[in-house]
Design a protein around this motif. Structure first.
Motif, PDB file in Angstrom:
ATOM      1  N   TYR A   1      -6.191   3.356   5.154  1.00 48.55           N
ATOM      2  CA  TYR A   1      -7.100   4.466   4.824  1.00 48.55           C
ATOM      3  C   TYR A   1      -6.541   5.315   3.690  1.00 48.55           C
TER       4      TYR A   1
ATOM      5  N   GLU B   1      -9.259   9.657  13.439  1.00 51.25           N
ATOM      6  CA  GLU B   1     -10.522   8.915  13.448  1.00 51.25           C
ATOM      7  C   GLU B   1     -11.034   8.796  14.880  1.00 51.25           C
TER       8      GLU B   1
ATOM      9  N   ARG C   1      -3.458  10.250  10.178  1.00 52.38           N
ATOM     10  CA  ARG C   1      -4.777   9.964   9.579  1.00 52.38           C
ATOM     11  C   ARG C   1      -5.594   9.062  10.492  1.00 52.38           C
ATOM     12  N   SER C   2      -4.969   8.037  11.047  1.00 49.54           N
ATOM     13  CA  SER C   2      -5.685   7.125  11.931  1.00 49.54           C
ATOM     14  C   SER C   2      -6.023   7.775  13.269  1.00 49.54           C
TER      15      SER C   2
ATOM     16  N   ALA D   1       0.156   8.542   7.706  1.00 48.00           N
ATOM     17  CA  ALA D   1      -0.766   7.452   8.024  1.00 48.00           C
ATOM     18  C   ALA D   1      -1.124   7.439   9.506  1.00 48.00           C
TER      19      ALA D   1
ATOM     20  N   GLN E   1       0.832  -1.199   0.000  1.00 46.77           N
ATOM     21  CA  GLN E   1       0.000   0.000   0.000  1.00 46.77           C
ATOM     22  C   GLN E   1       0.871   1.255   0.000  1.00 46.77           C
TER      23      GLN E   1
ATOM     24  N   HIS F   1      -2.638   1.784  14.795  1.00 43.51           N
ATOM     25  CA  HIS F   1      -2.980   3.055  14.150  1.00 43.51           C
ATOM     26  C   HIS F   1      -2.205   3.235  12.846  1.00 43.51           C
TER      27      HIS F   1
ATOM     28  N   GLY G   1      -6.516   3.406   0.400  1.00 43.60           N
ATOM     29  CA  GLY G   1      -7.857   3.155  -0.110  1.00 43.60           C
ATOM     30  C   GLY G   1      -8.623   4.404  -0.514  1.00 43.60           C
ATOM     31  N   ASP G   2      -8.059   5.568  -0.277  1.00 43.31           N
ATOM     32  CA  ASP G   2      -8.728   6.823  -0.599  1.00 43.31           C
ATOM     33  C   ASP G   2      -8.535   7.144  -2.085  1.00 43.31           C
TER      34      ASP G   2
ATOM     35  N   ARG H   1      -3.767   0.955  10.211  1.00 43.00           N
ATOM     36  CA  ARG H   1      -5.088   1.453   9.812  1.00 43.00           C
ATOM     37  C   ARG H   1      -4.936   2.704   8.954  1.00 43.00           C
ATOM     38  N   GLY H   2      -4.049   3.599   9.346  1.00 45.23           N
ATOM     39  CA  GLY H   2      -3.832   4.822   8.588  1.00 45.23           C
ATOM     40  C   GLY H   2      -3.295   4.565   7.195  1.00 45.23           C
TER      41      GLY H   2
ATOM     42  N   PRO I   1      -8.833   1.597  16.526  1.00 49.31           N
ATOM     43  CA  PRO I   1      -8.490   0.645  15.464  1.00 49.31           C
ATOM     44  C   PRO I   1      -8.865  -0.768  15.932  1.00 49.31           C
TER      45      PRO I   1
END
Length: 130
Positions: free
Chosen positions: A108, A44, A40-41, A37, A17, A101, A111-112, A104-105, A48
């Motif tokens: 995210y 949220e 970003r997490s 990243a 990724q 985190h 995947g954006d 997950r970040g 997570p």
């Protein structure tokens, strides 16, 4: 400040990724993308997922490289988040939450579909502050 972990490793999936993010943003350093990243997490509101992450890639960096000049600020943000989530701020909790985190970040960001260049990261970072 003492880091929660000396060496940060990521999963093979996260490496793939990040490689995609490197291509589209033209940001060459893993550590810079990993900082994005993590932030970003942390932004949220939810925790997570408590999953086991296999840290099986060859991407590894020290906390110092990961955080750079922002290492103390990133650690304070992580500690505050763990405190707010009522998880405590023990070193093992911080280390676990950092990895969760971070991954997950990365997912995210990767995947954006709106992230197509580095300016899109900047827009994402300032979107909620307008």
């Amino acid at each position: 400040m003492e880091p929660p972990i000396e060496r940060i490793k990521i999963s093979q999936t996260a490496k793939e990724q990040l490689s995609r993010l490197k291509r589209i943003t033209k940001i060459d350093q893993w550590n810079i993308l990993c900082r994005w990243a993590l932030c970003r997490s942390l932004a949220e509101p939810t925790l997570p997922s408590q999953i086991t992450i296999k840290l099986d890639s060859n991407v590894e960096m020290t906390w110092r490289v990961f955080g750079g000049e922002m290492s103390d600020m990133l650690l304070m943000a992580l500690k505050q988040r763990c405190y707010n989530d009522a998880l405590g701020t023990e070193k093992n909790v911080l280390a676990e939450q950092l990895i969760l985190h971070l991954h997950r970040g990365i997912a995210y960001l990767a995947g954006d579909v709106n992230i197509k260049k580095v300016e899109d990261l900047m827009e994402l970072a300032t979107k909620n502050s307008k």
